[in-house]
Design a protein around this motif. Structure first.
Motif, PDB file in Angstrom:
ATOM      1  N   ALA A 270       0.721  -1.240  -0.024  1.00 47.51           N
ATOM      2  CA  ALA A 270      -0.014  -0.040   0.186  1.00 47.51           C
ATOM      3  C   ALA A 270       1.035   1.285   0.071  1.00 47.51           C
ATOM      4  O   ALA A 270       0.664   2.279  -0.697  1.00 47.51           O
ATOM      5  N   ALA A 271       2.017   1.420   0.364  1.00 47.50           N
ATOM      6  CA  ALA A 271       2.815   2.488   0.915  1.00 47.50           C
ATOM      7  C   ALA A 271       3.524   2.673  -0.574  1.00 47.50           C
ATOM      8  O   ALA A 271       3.591   3.950  -0.940  1.00 47.50           O
ATOM      9  N   GLY A 272       4.183   1.643  -1.121  1.00 47.04           N
ATOM     10  CA  GLY A 272       4.675   1.782  -2.386  1.00 47.04           C
ATOM     11  C   GLY A 272       3.762   2.489  -3.508  1.00 47.04           C
ATOM     12  O   GLY A 272       4.209   3.218  -4.275  1.00 47.04           O
ATOM     13  N   MET A 273       2.555   1.851  -3.481  1.00 46.41           N
ATOM     14  CA  MET A 273       1.395   2.260  -4.600  1.00 46.41           C
ATOM     15  C   MET A 273       1.133   3.702  -4.133  1.00 46.41           C
ATOM     16  O   MET A 273       0.738   4.560  -4.963  1.00 46.41           O
ATOM     17  N   ALA A 274       1.064   4.053  -2.804  1.00 45.64           N
ATOM     18  CA  ALA A 274       0.475   5.603  -2.536  1.00 45.64           C
ATOM     19  C   ALA A 274       1.551   6.455  -3.145  1.00 45.64           C
ATOM     20  O   ALA A 274       1.331   7.626  -3.528  1.00 45.64           O
TER      21      ALA A 274
ATOM     22  N   VAL B 161      -6.700  -2.612   0.855  1.00 42.22           N
ATOM     23  CA  VAL B 161      -5.639  -3.274   1.452  1.00 42.22           C
ATOM     24  C   VAL B 161      -5.605  -2.976   2.949  1.00 42.22           C
ATOM     25  O   VAL B 161      -5.641  -3.803   3.780  1.00 42.22           O
ATOM     26  N   LEU B 162      -5.607  -1.733   3.251  1.00 37.30           N
ATOM     27  CA  LEU B 162      -5.724  -1.086   4.686  1.00 37.30           C
ATOM     28  C   LEU B 162      -7.043  -1.391   5.461  1.00 37.30           C
ATOM     29  O   LEU B 162      -7.150  -1.228   6.703  1.00 37.30           O
ATOM     30  N   GLY B 163      -8.240  -1.309   4.676  1.00 36.47           N
ATOM     31  CA  GLY B 163      -9.473  -1.433   5.375  1.00 36.47           C
ATOM     32  C   GLY B 163     -10.102  -0.020   5.545  1.00 36.47           C
ATOM     33  O   GLY B 163      -9.135   1.037   5.665  1.00 36.47           O
ATOM     34  N   SER B 164     -11.277   0.102   6.429  1.00 40.51           N
ATOM     35  CA  SER B 164     -11.928   1.221   6.707  1.00 40.51           C
ATOM     36  C   SER B 164     -11.194   1.686   7.866  1.00 40.51           C
ATOM     37  O   SER B 164     -11.396   3.155   8.149  1.00 40.51           O
TER      38      SER B 164
END
Length: 267
Positions: free
Chosen positions: A148-152, A212-215
């Protein structure tokens, strides 16, 4: 109650995303705007960049353009099929768009050639450290950080703000009309693709990040995403600052010692 995120509204409506994502995007607005509305892009739009500034930009940003499929490949290595909906969506997104990014590298090359930058200078020229830092950052975060961090940092932040500044440059036809008619279409293809047709890619990346991280992710998880987004913007701004400060190369008088040497050779 499940914390899984499933988007209900429109893809490009920030209200369709969890509260934490809305807050994150809002908190990054100022630094994103400093990139999207950077003076370099205003000068580009108005046809006011000199040759040195433009060539520094095209050569300096090239490593990011050329390596972008590789950043995505690094993210793809982290995907675990069947682990979650977010991972499955990331797999489809990354595989589909790696080839797209390769085509974008071809379009950037055509832009450079039409701007007077040779293929050899683009592919093998010296890249200033001030601009090379952005590509190193992208590689680092996609290799070492979470999916998630890399895609962000890349698919959301960099692709998103690139759509913003490309639209700014294309808002006027001044820059486009500066190219000869026989190369104009190829020269502008990269810009026009990012200004008009690529605008859903960052939103798709944001949806995957939320899946990936959720709500209700942890504060540390949200802070990591925000940090990677802001860092990408800041490295982009540093790159643009350096390109704008590039000085036009001008001819200088030959030093006296060289003049004497030349006269002796002719004598």
């Amino acid at each position: 109650m499940s914390d899984a995120f499933v988007r209900q509204g429109e893809l490009t409506d920030i209200q369709s995303y969890p509260a934490w994502a809305q807050d994150m995007v809002e908190s990054c607005t100022e630094v994103r705007t400093r990139v999207a509305a950077h003076p370099l892009f205003h000068k580009m739009r108005d046809g006011e960049l000199d040759a040195s500034q433009l060539s520094t930009f095209l050569v300096g940003v090239w490593p990011v353009i050329e390596q972008f499929p590789q950043y995505m490949a690094q993210s793809l290595l982290k995907v675990q099929y069947g682990r979650s909906r977010g991972h499955d969506e990331a797999r489809r997104y990354l595989i589909r768009n790696i080839r797209v990014e390769q085509n974008h590298a071809d379009h950037w090359l055509q832009w450079a050639l039409a701007s007077g930058v040779s293929r050899d200078d683009l592919l093998h020229g010296e890249v200033p450290p001030e601009t090379h830092a952005l590509s190193h950052w992208c590689w680092h975060t996609c290799e070492r950080d979470s999916l998630a961090a890399g895609m962000a940092a890349t698919n959301y932040a960099i692709e998103g703000v690139t759509g913003d500044w490309s639209a700014l440059v294309c808002a006027s036809d001044v820059y486009e009309n500066g190219f000869a008619t026989d190369v104009r279409a190829k020269a502008m293809k990269w810009l026009k693709l990012h200004a008009k047709y690529d605008d859903t890619h960052p939103w798709e990346a944001l949806e995957i990040i939320c899946a990936v991280l959720g709500s209700n992710p942890t504060q540390r998880g949200v802070a990591l995403i925000r940090s990677r987004v802001v860092t990408s913007y800041e490295y982009m701004r540093l790159t643009l600052d350096h390109c704008l400060e590039a000085e036009q190369v001008v001819s200088r008088p030959m030093p006296l010692v060289e003049l004497v040497y030349e006269e002796r050779k002719r004598a």
